[in-house]
Motif scaffolding. Structure first.
Motif, PDB file in Angstrom:
ATOM      1  N   GLY A   1      14.824 -19.169 -10.652  1.00 48.66           N
ATOM      2  CA  GLY A   1      14.424 -18.457 -11.857  1.00 48.66           C
ATOM      3  C   GLY A   1      13.594 -17.221 -11.575  1.00 48.66           C
ATOM      4  N   GLY A   2      12.978 -17.159 -10.394  1.00 52.84           N
ATOM      5  CA  GLY A   2      12.178 -15.997 -10.041  1.00 52.84           C
ATOM      6  C   GLY A   2      12.942 -14.913  -9.317  1.00 52.84           C
ATOM      7  N   ASP A   3      14.178 -15.209  -8.900  1.00 49.71           N
ATOM      8  CA  ASP A   3      14.942 -14.248  -8.108  1.00 49.71           C
ATOM      9  C   ASP A   3      15.268 -12.934  -8.813  1.00 49.71           C
ATOM     10  N   PRO A   4      15.480 -12.921 -10.133  1.00 48.19           N
ATOM     11  CA  PRO A   4      15.744 -11.623 -10.777  1.00 48.19           C
ATOM     12  C   PRO A   4      14.518 -10.709 -10.849  1.00 48.19           C
ATOM     13  N   TYR A   5      13.332 -11.221 -10.522  1.00 47.22           N
ATOM     14  CA  TYR A   5      12.076 -10.465 -10.543  1.00 47.22           C
ATOM     15  C   TYR A   5      11.698  -9.990 -11.954  1.00 47.22           C
ATOM     16  N   THR A   6      12.235 -10.629 -12.963  1.00 41.86           N
ATOM     17  CA  THR A   6      11.910 -10.242 -14.327  1.00 41.86           C
ATOM     18  C   THR A   6      12.166 -11.415 -15.265  1.00 41.86           C
ATOM     19  N   VAL A   7      11.489 -11.413 -16.406  1.00 38.48           N
ATOM     20  CA  VAL A   7      11.725 -12.433 -17.429  1.00 38.48           C
ATOM     21  C   VAL A   7      12.926 -11.965 -18.248  1.00 38.48           C
ATOM     22  N   SER A   8      14.102 -12.437 -17.884  1.00 36.70           N
ATOM     23  CA  SER A   8      15.334 -11.960 -18.507  1.00 36.70           C
ATOM     24  C   SER A   8      16.208 -13.128 -18.923  1.00 36.70           C
ATOM     25  N   VAL A   9      17.270 -12.811 -19.670  1.00 37.70           N
ATOM     26  CA  VAL A   9      18.217 -13.855 -20.066  1.00 37.70           C
ATOM     27  C   VAL A   9      18.905 -14.424 -18.829  1.00 37.70           C
ATOM     28  N   ASP A  10      19.070 -13.582 -17.811  1.00 36.98           N
ATOM     29  CA  ASP A  10      19.718 -14.060 -16.601  1.00 36.98           C
ATOM     30  C   ASP A  10      18.829 -15.038 -15.840  1.00 36.98           C
ATOM     31  N   ALA A  11      17.523 -14.839 -15.904  1.00 39.29           N
ATOM     32  CA  ALA A  11      16.609 -15.800 -15.280  1.00 39.29           C
ATOM     33  C   ALA A  11      16.744 -17.169 -15.953  1.00 39.29           C
TER      34      ALA A  11
ATOM     35  N   ALA B   1      24.181 -18.593  -6.172  1.00 38.57           N
ATOM     36  CA  ALA B   1      25.043 -18.327  -7.325  1.00 38.57           C
ATOM     37  C   ALA B   1      24.351 -18.521  -8.664  1.00 38.57           C
ATOM     38  N   ALA B   2      23.121 -19.019  -8.675  1.00 35.20           N
ATOM     39  CA  ALA B   2      22.503 -19.513  -9.909  1.00 35.20           C
ATOM     40  C   ALA B   2      22.555 -18.514 -11.062  1.00 35.20           C
ATOM     41  N   GLY B   3      22.277 -17.247 -10.797  1.00 35.47           N
ATOM     42  CA  GLY B   3      22.215 -16.268 -11.872  1.00 35.47           C
ATOM     43  C   GLY B   3      23.488 -15.486 -12.107  1.00 35.47           C
ATOM     44  N   VAL B   4      24.542 -15.783 -11.325  1.00 35.01           N
ATOM     45  CA  VAL B   4      25.749 -14.949 -11.426  1.00 35.01           C
ATOM     46  C   VAL B   4      27.014 -15.747 -11.701  1.00 35.01           C
ATOM     47  N   VAL B   5      26.890 -17.051 -12.011  1.00 36.88           N
ATOM     48  CA  VAL B   5      28.072 -17.839 -12.343  1.00 36.88           C
ATOM     49  C   VAL B   5      27.883 -18.495 -13.710  1.00 36.88           C
ATOM     50  N   GLN B   6      28.986 -18.859 -14.311  1.00 38.02           N
ATOM     51  CA  GLN B   6      28.951 -19.531 -15.599  1.00 38.02           C
ATOM     52  C   GLN B   6      28.693 -21.028 -15.417  1.00 38.02           C
ATOM     53  N   GLY B   7      28.390 -21.694 -16.535  1.00 36.28           N
ATOM     54  CA  GLY B   7      28.038 -23.105 -16.482  1.00 36.28           C
ATOM     55  C   GLY B   7      29.142 -23.980 -15.923  1.00 36.28           C
ATOM     56  N   TRP B   8      30.408 -23.691 -16.270  1.00 35.82           N
ATOM     57  CA  TRP B   8      31.508 -24.504 -15.750  1.00 35.82           C
ATOM     58  C   TRP B   8      31.597 -24.382 -14.230  1.00 35.82           C
ATOM     59  N   ALA B   9      31.264 -23.197 -13.700  1.00 34.67           N
ATOM     60  CA  ALA B   9      31.272 -23.015 -12.255  1.00 34.67           C
ATOM     61  C   ALA B   9      30.151 -23.823 -11.607  1.00 34.67           C
ATOM     62  N   ALA B  10      29.000 -23.908 -12.282  1.00 38.45           N
ATOM     63  CA  ALA B  10      27.889 -24.712 -11.759  1.00 38.45           C
ATOM     64  C   ALA B  10      28.278 -26.183 -11.665  1.00 38.45           C
ATOM     65  N   ILE B  11      29.070 -26.668 -12.635  1.00 38.65           N
ATOM     66  CA  ILE B  11      29.556 -28.047 -12.597  1.00 38.65           C
ATOM     67  C   ILE B  11      30.475 -28.251 -11.384  1.00 38.65           C
ATOM     68  N   ILE B  12      31.415 -27.333 -11.194  1.00 30.35           N
ATOM     69  CA  ILE B  12      32.342 -27.430 -10.059  1.00 30.35           C
ATOM     70  C   ILE B  12      31.581 -27.389  -8.742  1.00 30.35           C
ATOM     71  N   MET B  13      30.597 -26.487  -8.658  1.00 27.64           N
ATOM     72  CA  MET B  13      29.800 -26.387  -7.443  1.00 27.64           C
ATOM     73  C   MET B  13      29.018 -27.676  -7.197  1.00 27.64           C
TER      74      MET B  13
ATOM     75  N   LYS C   1      29.953  -9.512 -15.163  1.00 23.31           N
ATOM     76  CA  LYS C   1      28.958  -9.211 -16.200  1.00 23.31           C
ATOM     77  C   LYS C   1      27.596  -9.793 -15.825  1.00 23.31           C
ATOM     78  N   LEU C   2      27.605 -11.029 -15.331  1.00 22.38           N
ATOM     79  CA  LEU C   2      26.347 -11.658 -14.936  1.00 22.38           C
ATOM     80  C   LEU C   2      25.753 -10.965 -13.716  1.00 22.38           C
ATOM     81  N   CYS C   3      26.607 -10.479 -12.826  1.00 21.61           N
ATOM     82  CA  CYS C   3      26.107  -9.724 -11.675  1.00 21.61           C
ATOM     83  C   CYS C   3      25.399  -8.449 -12.136  1.00 21.61           C
ATOM     84  N   ARG C   4      25.948  -7.812 -13.168  1.00 20.21           N
ATOM     85  CA  ARG C   4      25.304  -6.602 -13.695  1.00 20.21           C
ATOM     86  C   ARG C   4      23.936  -6.941 -14.278  1.00 20.21           C
ATOM     87  N   LEU C   5      23.844  -8.065 -14.969  1.00 22.48           N
ATOM     88  CA  LEU C   5      22.556  -8.467 -15.542  1.00 22.48           C
ATOM     89  C   LEU C   5      21.562  -8.850 -14.458  1.00 22.48           C
ATOM     90  N   PHE C   6      22.053  -9.484 -13.399  1.00 22.76           N
ATOM     91  CA  PHE C   6      21.170  -9.935 -12.331  1.00 22.76           C
ATOM     92  C   PHE C   6      20.679  -8.769 -11.483  1.00 22.76           C
TER      93      PHE C   6
END
Length: 456
Positions: free
Chosen positions: A216-226, A274-286, A339-344
């Motif tokens: 959660g701290g990797d984006p260095y900001t309090v964001s939706v991606d965090a 991958a935490a901030g750059v993948v969707q929830g379904w990908a987190a399940i697969i991972m 899109k998530l990569c752009r936000l991150f």
């Protein structure tokens, strides 16, 4: 229009400082720090045989303290400072108040916050290495290994991959040092029961929840991606734990608590890139893959391949971190959402980072293969550097002190090494069957002068 008093700029709150981001970054760093102290201190001290409890916990505590002194002394600047050579920053101290209060290289934070945040990552890396060496490494050798490996291995990887000026801006070495140090004593390899599974779970829980700050701290900001990174972290971890648990039940018939803990760790490690750059379904697969592939390498392949059987890895760090970490890096190259990569990464070109699956979907397979190649290149680079540097460090330490404990110390454990013991309890996990209530009456026994039970 004037700002509220708490948002007014002054010498202590310059106009570039984001108070919310700074507060979260300090909190995230502390959460990561608590993964090590007390998290891994408790986990290591309880998952090992009783005679190694003090030594195992103290290896973690020592590393945490030693890394911090080295980090502010030269490590941070070598990892994130001005260029010195192609893959390393220039060694310098990070203690001057002028430097500490200046804006850091990314985000709206002071250097002091970034130094603290990056320190806890460096510290937990060394502590995780300790997990593979429990129950056999000379503590004096460990005292030398920590600053040397931080200086000549960790800083190279950090500068190359995370520093803006590094060439590659985007835990196989454990096997190397294990082969150098050698296995545990034969009795410990045959039987190594944890001395306190309940405390082990407490340490594991601190490790799991502390990972909130890790990702959660990797984006260095309090964001939706965090927020997304935090949720994905826990979803993947829970899935991985359950997958490992079901495999244990299916193949061994019992739900192993230690096995579930290993599944938790592999999930945490796998989702991290991958935490901030993948969707929830990908987190399940991972999570499913991180709970099954490392399980297979640990429970099946490790027992079949001669080379793996030579590696006595106390905490199975090779499987839970090298295998799971490499798996996470590869899967990130597959599932990274542009899109998530752009936000991150906060880049204008939303197609700049794209996983292979999204590249194929959008008709840009070349970009997807490129990102997957970058992930693989990063894995190969880190492995190569660490294998070479770790081997050289071990050879250097051997010239000063033995890497391995003496045979007598291996047999005795904590008392021989530190002159201290964790518990005033009998045995090393053996079940003590008292005959007082089953064969003789209580009145047939009395306590001797040294507290031993004697027959009347």
């Amino acid at each position: 229009m004037s700002l509220p008093a708490n948002l007014q700029t002054d010498e202590a709150s310059p106009d570039w400082l984001n108070k919310g981001d700074n507060a979260w970054q300090l909190t995230a760093a502390t959460l990561v720090g608590m993964q090590s102290v007390p998290g891994l201190v408790i986990l290591y001290g309880s998952i090992v045989k009783k005679k190694w409890a003090v030594n195992s916990a103290f290896m973690a505590l020592y590393a945490f303290a030693a890394v911090l002194v080295c980090w502010v002394g030269w490590g941070y600047q070598m990892s994130f400072g001005k260029n010195f050579i192609h893959f390393m920053g220039r060694p310098d101290v990070s203690l001057d108040e002028k430097f500490l209060l200046e804006r850091t290289f990314v985000g709206y934070l002071p250097n002091a916050t970034m130094i603290y945040f990056q320190f806890v990552f460096a510290a937990i890396t060394l502590i995780l290495i300790a997990g593979a060496l429990l129950g056999r490494m000379n503590f004096h050798a460990w005292m030398l290994f920590v600053p040397l490996w931080l200086t000549f291995s960790y800083t190279i990887g950090a500068y190359s991959m995370w520093c803006p000026g590094g060439w590659f801006n985007s835990s196989v070495f454990v096997a190397v040092i294990l082969l150098q140090v050698g296995p545990r004593a034969s009795k410990d390899r045959e039987r190594f029961p944890p001395n306190n599974i309940i405390l082990m779970l407490a340490g594991a829980g601190l490790l799991w929840m502390g990972w909130t700050g890790f990702n959660g701290g990797d984006p260095y900001t309090v964001s939706v991606d965090a927020s997304l990174a935090v949720l994905n972290t826990h979803v993947c971890t829970a899935t991985s734990l359950l997958t490992w648990l079901f495999l244990d039940i299916l193949f061994f018939g019992k739900p192993s608590v230690i096995g579930a803990t290993q599944g938790m760790i592999t999930g945490l490690v796998c989702i991290t890139p991958a935490a901030g750059v993948v969707q929830g379904w990908a987190a399940i697969i991972m999570g499913i893959m991180s709970g099954s592939i490392p399980w297979y390498t640990m429970m099946v392949l490790h027992k079949k391949f001669w080379l793996l059987k030579q590696v006595d890895d106390t905490m199975a760090v090779f499987h839970t971190h090298a295998v799971a970490g490499s798996l996470g890096g590869i899967l990130t190259g597959l599932f990274a959402n542009p899109k998530l990569c752009r936000l991150f990464y906060l880049v204008d070109d939303w197609q700049h980072y794209i996983g292979l699956l999204y590249g194929l979907q959008s008709g840009r397979p070349a970009a997807g293969f490129k990102q997957l190649g970058i992930q693989l290149l990063g894995i190969v680079f880190v492995i190569g550097v660490n294998v070479v540097v770790t081997s050289l460090i071990c050879l250097l330490i051997r010239l000063v002190v033995p890497l391995r404990l003496a045979d007598e110390e291996l047999q005795i454990g904590d008392d021989a090494i530190h002159g201290e013991e964790a518990y005033a309890l009998w045995g090393d996990g053996e079940k003590f069957e008292s005959r007082i209530s089953s064969v003789y009456g209580a009145e047939d026994y009395h306590t001797g002068p040294k507290g031993e039970v004697q027959m009347a």
